[in-house]
Design an enzyme around this catalytic site. Structure first.
Site, PDB file in Angstrom:
ATOM      1  N   GLU A 140       4.243   0.047  -8.641  1.00  0.00           N
ATOM      2  CA  GLU A 140       3.824   1.462  -9.047  1.00  0.00           C
ATOM      3  C   GLU A 140       4.615   2.124  -7.905  1.00  0.00           C
ATOM      4  O   GLU A 140       3.914   3.444  -7.951  1.00  0.00           O
ATOM      5  CB  GLU A 140       2.674   1.628  -8.919  1.00  0.00           C
ATOM      6  CG  GLU A 140       1.615   0.546 -10.609  1.00  0.00           C
ATOM      7  CD  GLU A 140       2.291   1.778 -11.512  1.00  0.00           C
ATOM      8  OE1 GLU A 140       2.150   0.182 -12.470  1.00  0.00           O
ATOM      9  OE2 GLU A 140       2.623   2.646 -11.845  1.00  0.00           O
TER      10      GLU A 140
HETATM   11  C1  FAD Z   1       2.868  -9.271  -7.702  1.00  0.00           C
HETATM   12  C2  FAD Z   1       3.584  -7.588  -8.399  1.00  0.00           C
HETATM   13  C3  FAD Z   1       3.729  -7.150  -9.395  1.00  0.00           C
HETATM   14  C4  FAD Z   1       4.108  -6.248 -10.027  1.00  0.00           C
HETATM   15  N1  FAD Z   1       4.392  -6.062 -11.353  1.00  0.00           N
HETATM   16  C5  FAD Z   1       5.397  -4.975 -11.976  1.00  0.00           C
HETATM   17  C6  FAD Z   1       5.595  -4.986 -13.465  1.00  0.00           C
HETATM   18  O1  FAD Z   1       4.370  -5.433 -14.260  1.00  0.00           O
HETATM   19  N2  FAD Z   1       6.518  -4.715 -13.593  1.00  0.00           N
HETATM   20  C7  FAD Z   1       7.418  -3.896 -13.132  1.00  0.00           C
HETATM   21  O2  FAD Z   1       8.553  -3.246 -13.702  1.00  0.00           O
HETATM   22  N3  FAD Z   1       7.263  -4.086 -11.268  1.00  0.00           N
HETATM   23  C8  FAD Z   1       6.293  -5.282 -10.797  1.00  0.00           C
HETATM   24  N4  FAD Z   1       6.364  -4.869  -9.739  1.00  0.00           N
HETATM   25  C9  FAD Z   1       7.579  -4.362  -8.634  1.00  0.00           C
HETATM   26  C10 FAD Z   1       7.353  -3.588  -7.751  1.00  0.00           C
HETATM   27  O3  FAD Z   1       6.369  -2.374  -8.497  1.00  0.00           O
HETATM   28  C11 FAD Z   1       8.410  -3.067  -7.064  1.00  0.00           C
HETATM   29  O4  FAD Z   1       8.147  -4.131  -5.941  1.00  0.00           O
HETATM   30  C12 FAD Z   1       8.435  -2.406  -5.863  1.00  0.00           C
HETATM   31  O5  FAD Z   1       8.195  -0.901  -7.248  1.00  0.00           O
HETATM   32  C13 FAD Z   1       8.649  -2.254  -5.197  1.00  0.00           C
HETATM   33  O6  FAD Z   1      10.263  -2.340  -5.424  1.00  0.00           O
HETATM   34  P1  FAD Z   1      10.736  -3.337  -5.027  1.00  0.00           P
HETATM   35  O7  FAD Z   1      10.286  -5.040  -4.293  1.00  0.00           O
HETATM   36  O8  FAD Z   1      12.402  -3.775  -5.114  1.00  0.00           O
HETATM   37  O9  FAD Z   1      11.342  -3.064  -2.608  1.00  0.00           O
HETATM   38  P2  FAD Z   1      12.499  -2.276  -2.528  1.00  0.00           P
HETATM   39  O10 FAD Z   1      12.634  -0.939  -3.674  1.00  0.00           O
HETATM   40  O11 FAD Z   1      13.327  -2.424  -1.753  1.00  0.00           O
HETATM   41  O12 FAD Z   1      11.712  -1.164  -1.136  1.00  0.00           O
HETATM   42  C14 FAD Z   1      11.778  -2.278   0.157  1.00  0.00           C
HETATM   43  C15 FAD Z   1      11.053  -1.596   1.123  1.00  0.00           C
HETATM   44  O13 FAD Z   1      11.927  -0.203   1.075  1.00  0.00           O
HETATM   45  C16 FAD Z   1      11.557   1.110   0.992  1.00  0.00           C
HETATM   46  N5  FAD Z   1      12.180   1.957   0.456  1.00  0.00           N
HETATM   47  C17 FAD Z   1      13.009   1.876  -0.526  1.00  0.00           C
HETATM   48  N6  FAD Z   1      13.767   3.386  -0.425  1.00  0.00           N
HETATM   49  C18 FAD Z   1      13.057   4.445   0.019  1.00  0.00           C
HETATM   50  C19 FAD Z   1      13.408   5.771  -0.111  1.00  0.00           C
HETATM   51  N7  FAD Z   1      14.142   5.882  -0.999  1.00  0.00           N
HETATM   52  N8  FAD Z   1      13.015   6.161   1.338  1.00  0.00           N
HETATM   53  C20 FAD Z   1      12.498   5.685   2.222  1.00  0.00           C
HETATM   54  N9  FAD Z   1      11.552   3.820   1.664  1.00  0.00           N
HETATM   55  C21 FAD Z   1      11.974   3.638   0.813  1.00  0.00           C
HETATM   56  C22 FAD Z   1      10.353   0.905   0.417  1.00  0.00           C
HETATM   57  O14 FAD Z   1       9.213   1.763   0.614  1.00  0.00           O
HETATM   58  C23 FAD Z   1      10.110  -0.641   0.580  1.00  0.00           C
HETATM   59  O15 FAD Z   1       9.472  -0.669   2.090  1.00  0.00           O
HETATM   60  C24 FAD Z   1       5.741  -5.990  -9.628  1.00  0.00           C
HETATM   61  C25 FAD Z   1       5.800  -6.718  -7.850  1.00  0.00           C
HETATM   62  C26 FAD Z   1       4.750  -7.832  -7.424  1.00  0.00           C
HETATM   63  C27 FAD Z   1       4.759  -7.843  -6.344  1.00  0.00           C
END
Ligand code: FAD
Length: 596
Positions: free
Chosen positions: A442
């Site tokens: 989220e």
């Molecule tokens: C168990 C699980 C359930 C999930 N359920 C859902 C679901 O039901 N539906 C859905 O759509 N998604 C779901 N997700 C996805 C989840 O919402 C994302 O994993 C999360 O939003 C982060 O995206 P990412 O993993 O691509 O990380 P990234 O976006 O690649 O981020 C990596 C790191 O970089 C940081 N970062 C990125 N951009 C910036 C910025 N501009 N400024 C500062 N820091 C930054 C982030 O805070 C993080 O620490 C789920 C994930 C998991 C693991």
């Protein structure tokens, strides 16, 4: 491990005594139609029975068995289907839903208590009703009348569940770069093609149909976040008469293996020209999704408190039973080989810190829920606008602070058990593993902090912050002659002054230094959260202190003493945070990539 018992006494205290929720409900005609204090109380009582009697006993097995994938079908752990049926029969999926389409129309202040119980009892399972409720919200707020009539009644009933499909392998935080496409079919429907990952409960065997809300791009969409649209894509097509039609061309490619919430299915979803319908306007999908997210984000914060409450219940029981060493002041139970570990100051520190965050967090989530209710249901434009501002400001704090402190509390609960906390048997390690995801999904907590500091505080030039500051200042002023409250109001006022000074400082810095906001944001959110919980504890003391003298149950006296600990030991952390923020971004940005 203690069997989870819904903390109904504390929930009633927060709802009825601290926030006078019945008066709030009576002031909102659309809410008053559906709920009165007796109904609310009966709902709490029943929710307590179902969550502790039906969901909690499945928590361990869900973790051990996990969901299983077989050729696109997903089977759930033993007992989940039956438990889901119990939730359906009780109408719990539609608790906060729109009565026009079969929901029960209960206010968020009440629904939040049910959510906490469900997440505390079994977070992996609890995600299914939570996502369905969120999908219903987005559909109810933005869908056409036809879509609402066709889908909402079964979703509120829970016979159909909801999923939220945003994330793609290369796009998580930055949804502007998603690749999933939606092409018009010429008959009002669209063909949706793409791959989504990490989709919670995207496929399972508990509901007859699964309704996906999918973010995708239309062929001529502008680049970035302004070119995203929202589509409803059902697993099974729905015929005109409401019966289920053909299987849509979407499938679950696999399940993720993961650290926690193993009882829930985290799916890779492949959409292969799947038939979908636009929800809301073209290219306004992200805004539509945010409707759902404001509610979901509070819901995720509540997951943090729920896990911490479950951990606290076990840790408290263990601290009374486990005997090790003697109390520093001399033997407390000389007839035994050693004293219960509760005599040791450090064990008390851990339990009181957990209480500080859990009980303060419960009050804070109810406080935010109160603003959500006013924002959604008030007929008074000014009152509604004010509440919308509060919701915008406080939602990222609720999501990130309550999950950060929720995990801290779970780790402390594990620590109270010593080595036994690391062992499966006691359940504490599962709570730590389950709670960890709440900081990530989220929108990561880092992104919540940027939202708070960048979009809400700096973006409004402090105007949104002022709404909250005024609320606290009014409380301090109105209670300045209350003797019971004096020892709390002074440190609260000092913490607020600190927060206000830092707010002003960062707003000023943001004008000259593009890194200022990002460098301050996480510590700022922490400072904000600690101070806001101080406000909640002061509100609780206001109610509890006058009742403490005649209290034989220990509830009110315990509340006042716990508040003292919060003000003595947790609120002062704001001093260090403020100092760190003031140091600016220089040391954070100084290293070159090689120097890392
Ligand atoms: C168990 C699980 C359930 C999930 N359920 C859902 C679901 O039901 N539906 C859905 O759509 N998604 C779901 N997700 C996805 C989840 O919402 C994302 O994993 C999360 O939003 C982060 O995206 P990412 O993993 O691509 O990380 P990234 O976006 O690649 O981020 C990596 C790191 O970089 C940081 N970062 C990125 N951009 C910036 C910025 N501009 N400024 C500062 N820091 C930054 C982030 O805070 C993080 O620490 C789920 C994930 C998991 C693991």
């Amino acid at each position: 491990m203690a069997d989870y018992q819904a903390p109904l006494r504390d929930m009633r205290f927060v709802l009825n005594e601290v926030f006078d929720a019945p008066a709030l409900w009576a002031s909102l005609p659309k809410v008053a139609e559906n709920v009165d204090p007796d109904t609310a109380d009966a709902i709490l009582e029943e929710a307590g029975k179902i969550t502790s009697g039906v969901l909690a006993p499945l928590n361990r097995e869900g973790d051990e068995q996990g969901c299983k994938w077989n050729d696109g079908e997903v089977s759930t752990p033993e007992g989940f289907r039956e438990a889901y049926q119990t939730i359906v029969e009780g109408g719990w999926n539609g608790l906060g839903g729109n009565p026009e389409f079969g929901g029960m129309g209960m206010p968020k202040t009440l629904v939040a208590q049910f959510e906490e119980m469900m997440q505390a009892a079994n977070m992996a399972f609890g995600l299914a009703p939570m996502l369905t409720a969120g999908a219903c919200l987005a559909l109810d707020a933005h869908g056409s009348q036809e879509l609402k009539e066709k889908y909402l009644p079964n979703m509120y009933a829970g016979t159909w569940s909801g999923a939220m499909d945003l994330t793609e392998p290369h796009a998580g935080t930055d949804l502007g770069i998603i690749r999933t496409k939606a092409e018009p079919n010429g008959d009002g429907s669209f063909s949706v093609t793409g791959t989504k990952i990490f989709i919670t409960w995207g496929e399972h065997d508990m509901a007859e149909n699964i309704i996906h809300l999918v973010l995708a791009k239309l062929p001529d969409a502008p680049k970035g976040p302004k070119g995203i649209s929202l589509f409803l894509v059902p697993k099974f097509d729905v015929n005109e008469d409401g019966s289920l039609g053909e299987r849509n061309s979407l499938s679950c490619g696999s399940l993720e293996k993961k650290m926690g919430i193993k009882g829930s299915a985290t799916c890779v979803m492949n959409f292969d020209g799947a038939k979908g319908w636009l929800v809301g306007e073209e290219n306004k999908g992200l805004a539509a999704m945010f409707t759902m997210m404001n509610y979901e984000r509070l819901g995720v914060g509540i997951q943090g408190i729920g896990a911490a409450e479950a951990s606290l219940q076990s840790a408290r029981e263990y601290a009374l039973e486990r005997i090790q060493s003697r109390a520093p002041t001399g033997a407390q139970q000389p007839e035994k080989a050693a004293d219960p570990i509760l005599v040791h100051p450090d064990v008390r520190r851990m339990l009181l810190t957990m209480k500080g965050y859990v009980e303060g967090g419960r009050a804070f989530s109810t406080y935010v829920a109160q603003w959500l209710d006013i924002a959604k249901y008030s007929d008074d434009d000014e009152r509604r606008k004010h509440a919308e501002g509060m919701v915008a400001l406080l939602t990222p704090v609720a999501k990130a602070f309550l999950t950060d402190r929720g995990l801290d509390a779970c780790i402390m609960g594990q620590q109270v058990f010593g080595g036994h906390g690391f062992i499966r048997e006691w359940g504490q390690e599962q709570l730590v593993r389950d709670c960890r995801i709440t900081q990530i999904y989220e929108g990561t907590n880092g992104i919540q902090a940027l939202d708070l500091m960048g979009r809400k505080v700096v973006g409004s030039q402090g105007k949104l912050y002022e709404l909250f500051a005024e609320d606290v200042a009014t409380f301090i002023e109105e209670n300045s002659s209350d003797e019971n409250l004096r020892p709390y109001l002074e440190p609260l006022a000092a913490a607020f002054e600190r927060l206000s000074d830092v707010t002003e400082h960062v707003i000023k810095q943001a004008g000259d230094n593009p890194d200022a906001v990002g460098a301050a944001s996480v510590d700022y959110l922490d400072l904000f959260g600690l101070t806001a919980l101080g406000y909640m504890w002061a509100k609780m003391v206001k109610v509890a202190a006058p009742k403490a003298d005649s209290d034989t149950s220990g509830f009110y006296t315990g509340k006042v003493k716990s508040a003292r600990f919060y003000f003595d030991r947790l609120l002062p952390k704001t001093v260090a945070l403020a100092e760190g923020i003031r140091s600016g971004s220089d040391s954070m940005m100084a290293l070159t990539a090689e120097e890392f």
